[in-house]
Design a protein around this motif. Structure first.
Motif, PDB file in Angstrom:
ATOM      1  N   LEU A   1       0.851  -0.994   0.037  1.00 29.27           N
ATOM      2  CA  LEU A   1       0.047   0.126   0.032  1.00 29.27           C
ATOM      3  C   LEU A   1       0.724   1.156   0.061  1.00 29.27           C
ATOM      4  CD1 LEU A   1      -2.978   0.951   0.105  1.00 29.27           C
ATOM      5  CD2 LEU A   1      -2.613   1.006   2.605  1.00 29.27           C
ATOM      6  N   ALA A   2       1.872   1.180   0.887  1.00 30.18           N
ATOM      7  CA  ALA A   2       2.610   2.320   1.165  1.00 30.18           C
ATOM      8  C   ALA A   2       3.591   2.677  -0.525  1.00 30.18           C
ATOM      9  CB  ALA A   2       3.721   2.317   1.989  1.00 30.18           C
ATOM     10  N   CYS A   3       3.963   1.630  -0.960  1.00 31.87           N
ATOM     11  CA  CYS A   3       4.872   1.786  -2.266  1.00 31.87           C
ATOM     12  C   CYS A   3       3.697   2.103  -3.281  1.00 31.87           C
ATOM     13  CB  CYS A   3       5.547   0.515  -2.607  1.00 31.87           C
ATOM     14  SG  CYS A   3       6.766   0.111  -1.491  1.00 31.87           S
ATOM     15  N   GLY A   4       2.869   1.559  -3.306  1.00 32.50           N
ATOM     16  CA  GLY A   4       1.639   2.182  -4.373  1.00 32.50           C
ATOM     17  C   GLY A   4       1.297   3.719  -4.251  1.00 32.50           C
ATOM     18  N   PHE A   5       1.002   3.998  -3.162  1.00 31.01           N
ATOM     19  CA  PHE A   5       0.686   5.304  -2.832  1.00 31.01           C
ATOM     20  C   PHE A   5       1.850   6.352  -3.219  1.00 31.01           C
ATOM     21  CE2 PHE A   5       0.320   9.297  -0.151  1.00 31.01           C
ATOM     22  CZ  PHE A   5      -0.519   9.842  -0.949  1.00 31.01           C
ATOM     23  N   ALA A   6       3.209   6.197  -2.862  1.00 34.44           N
ATOM     24  CA  ALA A   6       4.306   6.732  -3.054  1.00 34.44           C
ATOM     25  C   ALA A   6       4.466   6.780  -4.691  1.00 34.44           C
ATOM     26  CB  ALA A   6       5.542   6.227  -2.405  1.00 34.44           C
ATOM     27  N   ALA A   7       4.194   5.620  -5.219  1.00 34.04           N
ATOM     28  CA  ALA A   7       4.331   5.653  -7.057  1.00 34.04           C
ATOM     29  C   ALA A   7       3.450   6.510  -7.510  1.00 34.04           C
ATOM     30  CB  ALA A   7       4.233   4.197  -7.438  1.00 34.04           C
ATOM     31  N   ILE A   8       2.269   6.794  -6.967  1.00 35.08           N
ATOM     32  CA  ILE A   8       1.250   7.580  -7.609  1.00 35.08           C
ATOM     33  C   ILE A   8       1.617   8.843  -7.230  1.00 35.08           C
ATOM     34  CG2 ILE A   8      -1.097   8.489  -7.183  1.00 35.08           C
ATOM     35  CD1 ILE A   8      -2.080   5.729  -6.597  1.00 35.08           C
ATOM     36  N   CYS A   9       2.264   9.526  -6.341  1.00 37.48           N
ATOM     37  CA  CYS A   9       2.702  10.873  -5.888  1.00 37.48           C
ATOM     38  C   CYS A   9       3.849  11.239  -6.807  1.00 37.48           C
ATOM     39  CB  CYS A   9       3.095  10.604  -4.364  1.00 37.48           C
ATOM     40  SG  CYS A   9       1.774  10.418  -3.071  1.00 37.48           S
ATOM     41  N   THR A  10       4.721  10.102  -7.016  1.00 37.89           N
ATOM     42  CA  THR A  10       6.045  10.305  -7.771  1.00 37.89           C
ATOM     43  C   THR A  10       6.014  10.007  -9.444  1.00 37.89           C
ATOM     44  OG1 THR A  10       6.886   8.455  -7.099  1.00 37.89           O
ATOM     45  CG2 THR A  10       7.417  10.301  -5.743  1.00 37.89           C
ATOM     46  N   HIS A  11       4.780   9.424  -9.342  1.00 36.86           N
ATOM     47  CA  HIS A  11       4.519   9.094 -11.373  1.00 36.86           C
ATOM     48  C   HIS A  11       5.528   8.048 -11.432  1.00 36.86           C
ATOM     49  CE1 HIS A  11       1.746  12.485 -11.544  1.00 36.86           C
ATOM     50  NE2 HIS A  11       2.725  13.442 -10.908  1.00 36.86           N
ATOM     51  N   ARG A  12       5.780   7.223 -10.870  1.00 37.98           N
ATOM     52  CA  ARG A  12       6.474   5.973 -11.079  1.00 37.98           C
ATOM     53  C   ARG A  12       5.992   4.716 -11.019  1.00 37.98           C
ATOM     54  NH1 ARG A  12      11.871   7.122  -7.048  1.00 37.98           N
ATOM     55  NH2 ARG A  12      12.820   5.641  -8.373  1.00 37.98           N
ATOM     56  N   ASP A  13       6.417   3.930 -11.588  1.00 35.90           N
ATOM     57  CA  ASP A  13       6.106   2.574 -11.789  1.00 35.90           C
ATOM     58  C   ASP A  13       6.174   1.773 -10.608  1.00 35.90           C
ATOM     59  OD1 ASP A  13       6.375  -0.496 -12.705  1.00 35.90           O
ATOM     60  OD2 ASP A  13       5.038   0.351 -14.218  1.00 35.90           O
ATOM     61  N   GLU A  14       4.935   1.235 -10.018  1.00 36.22           N
ATOM     62  CA  GLU A  14       4.880   0.560  -8.640  1.00 36.22           C
ATOM     63  C   GLU A  14       5.780  -0.729  -8.560  1.00 36.22           C
ATOM     64  OE1 GLU A  14       4.200  -1.655  -5.240  1.00 36.22           O
ATOM     65  OE2 GLU A  14       3.331  -2.297  -7.040  1.00 36.22           O
ATOM     66  N   GLU A  15       5.834  -1.267  -9.873  1.00 40.54           N
ATOM     67  CA  GLU A  15       6.605  -2.646 -10.024  1.00 40.54           C
ATOM     68  C   GLU A  15       8.054  -2.388  -9.979  1.00 40.54           C
ATOM     69  OE1 GLU A  15       5.446  -5.755 -10.067  1.00 40.54           O
ATOM     70  OE2 GLU A  15       3.393  -5.064  -9.549  1.00 40.54           O
ATOM     71  N   THR A  16       8.552  -1.277 -10.932  1.00 41.09           N
ATOM     72  CA  THR A  16      10.124  -1.096 -11.000  1.00 41.09           C
ATOM     73  C   THR A  16      10.576   0.024 -10.283  1.00 41.09           C
ATOM     74  OG1 THR A  16       9.692   0.193 -12.885  1.00 41.09           O
ATOM     75  CG2 THR A  16       9.690  -2.104 -13.471  1.00 41.09           C
ATOM     76  N   GLY A  17       9.682   0.742  -9.626  1.00 39.47           N
ATOM     77  CA  GLY A  17      10.418   1.893  -8.978  1.00 39.47           C
ATOM     78  C   GLY A  17      10.970   2.860  -9.762  1.00 39.47           C
ATOM     79  N   ARG A  18      10.891   2.978 -11.068  1.00 37.68           N
ATOM     80  CA  ARG A  18      11.163   3.860 -12.084  1.00 37.68           C
ATOM     81  C   ARG A  18      10.219   4.786 -12.680  1.00 37.68           C
ATOM     82  NH1 ARG A  18      16.020   0.191 -14.890  1.00 37.68           N
ATOM     83  NH2 ARG A  18      17.287  -0.402 -12.832  1.00 37.68           N
TER      84      ARG A  18
END
Length: 241
Positions: free
Chosen positions: A224-241
């Motif tokens: 959940l945390a990584c998914g929310f952060a990915a939305i905030c930073t426009h990054r891919d939740e699977e790769t972190g890029r």
């Protein structure tokens, strides 16, 4: 790095384990305690996170920064800025948008609790990262008893009809605490233990269940945390890029 305004309601408030998970996806956060004064606007921030606390969302007399908190929540909604409200933060989001929050209307929840996703969670921008059933920490006697008309219900539990919801494209409210691990619950003091036992919970059973579910809880909270952060930073939740 993207930057979130994090509103805390007491000096012990913290993102806890969420902070390093957010950082993996380029999201940082500055905690501002409401009693010390809040920013006038969200200018300069990329997201808003509102943490938990003791009051009801309209207890302005004892918590005079709540009107400013609600104003910032309204601004986040108007800007379509990513927001995460945790426990009181979720209640404040619901209340600000026209919902209702009441004290001891339903049974309280303490310790690790079974959460069930709704069908709507599968098409939500964030909640598809979560399994259909997951375990999260709870510690509340207040409940959201009516969601705003435009809210989407995303999760519930046996005792709580509203465990997670979304308003607009990217504002999420949670009744549960993804930042709290079983190790944090183990450190609750004698008064907290007495309070939950007064609410009909057996401390030893709460501890045993939490220890048994610790690994699954950690995995779900991290997703959940990584998914929310990915939305905030426009990054891919699977790769972190």
């Amino acid at each position: 790095m993207s930057h979130a305004l994090v509103i805390g309601h007491d000096t012990h408030a913290s993102l806890r384990r969420l902070a390093p998970w957010f950082a993996e996806y380029g999201l940082g956060g500055s905690i501002v305690f409401g009693a010390n004064g809040l920013p006038r606007s969200l200018d300069g921030y990329d997201a808003l996170i509102v943490l938990g606390g003791a009051p009801l969302p309209d207890d302005n007399k004892h918590y005079p920064w709540l009107p400013a908190t609600r104003k910032l929540i309204g601004e986040a909604l108007a800007r379509h800025m990513p927001m995460l409200g945790i426990c009181l933060g979720g209640q404040l989001l619901a209340y600000t948008a026209g919902g209702r929050v009441e004290r001891r209307k339903f049974q309280p929840e303490h310790g690790m609790t079974d959460i069930e996703a709704t069908q709507a969670a599968a098409s939500d921008p964030l909640f598809p990262v979560m399994p259909r059933h997951y375990i999260m920490a709870e510690n509340h006697i207040d409940h959201i008893t009516a969601l705003p008309d435009n809210a989407v219900l995303l999760a519930h539990s046996k005792r709580t009809a509203v465990q997670a919801f979304r308003i607009g494209p990217c504002a999420w409210g949670l009744q549960f605490h993804p930042e709290i691990a079983q190790a944090d619950i183990e450190r609750w003091d004698a008064q907290q233990k007495a309070d939950i036992e007064d609410d009909g919970f057996d401390w030893n059973q709460v501890m045993a269940y939490g220890r048994r579910e610790d690994r699954d809880n950690t995995a779900a909270a991290r997703r959940l945390a990584c998914g929310f952060a990915a939305i905030c930073t426009h990054r891919d939740e699977e790769t972190g890029r």
